[in-house]
Enzyme design. Sequence first.
Site, PDB file in Angstrom:
ATOM      1  N   SER A 152     -16.988  15.984  37.416  1.00 40.93           N
ATOM      2  CA  SER A 152     -17.159  14.832  36.528  1.00 40.93           C
ATOM      3  C   SER A 152     -15.823  14.390  35.939  1.00 40.93           C
ATOM      4  O   SER A 152     -15.558  13.201  35.811  1.00 40.93           O
ATOM      5  CB  SER A 152     -18.130  15.167  35.387  1.00 40.93           C
ATOM      6  OG  SER A 152     -19.422  15.356  35.882  1.00 40.93           O
ATOM      7  N   ARG A 160     -17.798  25.734  42.843  1.00 41.82           N
ATOM      8  CA  ARG A 160     -16.974  24.949  43.756  1.00 41.82           C
ATOM      9  C   ARG A 160     -15.820  25.769  44.283  1.00 41.82           C
ATOM     10  O   ARG A 160     -15.538  25.792  45.469  1.00 41.82           O
ATOM     11  CB  ARG A 160     -16.425  23.710  43.046  1.00 41.82           C
ATOM     12  CG  ARG A 160     -17.500  22.727  42.641  1.00 41.82           C
ATOM     13  CD  ARG A 160     -16.956  21.684  41.717  1.00 41.82           C
ATOM     14  NE  ARG A 160     -16.506  22.371  40.496  1.00 41.82           N
ATOM     15  CZ  ARG A 160     -15.796  21.817  39.541  1.00 41.82           C
ATOM     16  NH1 ARG A 160     -15.412  20.578  39.631  1.00 41.82           N
ATOM     17  NH2 ARG A 160     -15.454  22.503  38.475  1.00 41.82           N
ATOM     18  N   LYS A 201     -17.141  16.887  21.992  1.00 44.28           N
ATOM     19  CA  LYS A 201     -16.559  16.170  23.117  1.00 44.28           C
ATOM     20  C   LYS A 201     -17.067  14.733  23.151  1.00 44.28           C
ATOM     21  O   LYS A 201     -18.261  14.499  23.115  1.00 44.28           O
ATOM     22  CB  LYS A 201     -17.013  16.912  24.387  1.00 44.28           C
ATOM     23  CG  LYS A 201     -16.191  16.721  25.595  1.00 44.28           C
ATOM     24  CD  LYS A 201     -16.726  17.685  26.654  1.00 44.28           C
ATOM     25  CE  LYS A 201     -16.116  17.423  28.002  1.00 44.28           C
ATOM     26  NZ  LYS A 201     -16.689  18.278  29.024  1.00 44.28           N
ATOM     27  N   HIS A 210     -23.473  17.596  41.801  1.00 42.27           N
ATOM     28  CA  HIS A 210     -24.582  17.984  40.918  1.00 42.27           C
ATOM     29  C   HIS A 210     -25.920  17.725  41.600  1.00 42.27           C
ATOM     30  O   HIS A 210     -26.828  18.562  41.560  1.00 42.27           O
ATOM     31  CB  HIS A 210     -24.559  17.171  39.608  1.00 42.27           C
ATOM     32  CG  HIS A 210     -23.402  17.452  38.719  1.00 42.27           C
ATOM     33  ND1 HIS A 210     -22.638  16.439  38.177  1.00 42.27           N
ATOM     34  CD2 HIS A 210     -22.881  18.609  38.254  1.00 42.27           C
ATOM     35  CE1 HIS A 210     -21.701  16.961  37.418  1.00 42.27           C
ATOM     36  NE2 HIS A 210     -21.820  18.279  37.445  1.00 42.27           N
TER      37      HIS A 210
END
Length: 163
Positions: free
Chosen positions: A129, A90, A41, A17
């Site tokens: 993460s 990614r 979440k 990040h």
Amino acid sequence: MKIAVYPGSFDPITLGHMDIIRRSAKVFDKLVVAVLCNVEKKGLFPIEERVAMISKLVEKYDNIEVVSFQGLLVDFMKTVDAQIIVKGLRVGLDFDYELQMSHMNRKLSDDRVETILMMASTEYSYISSSSVREILHFKGDIRSFVPEEIIQDVLKKSETMEG
């Protein structure tokens, strides 16, 4: 002025990040790091702590602002007068998802919002993460994945979550 928004949950923020943040800050006049408050979440860090950690990491940049938001990204973008979304990629699976979201955001914004996809640097292309949270869960070493300035914060939070 070209204002871009880099949205995400950043729970916790990773070296990947930070790489996207640093590189984006060079490209745009202003970068807003928009920390998503996802009520569905339960994360490792509350939204206020994520904003504070990221703010600490970017304090040396005069063109980066860190804020939280909830709701539709395109609605948030109007509030900061931004027309560009920055997303990091990614792997190929990220592209499929981000392409769909890009089309959705353009439609929702009446073609006023564009998405810029920035490729992850090779050395960070495998970091997420969720993988950092999994490593923490099994008491692994996260030093290669998280900015040094916040490692102790992340470890402390992880310990309090288990206790």
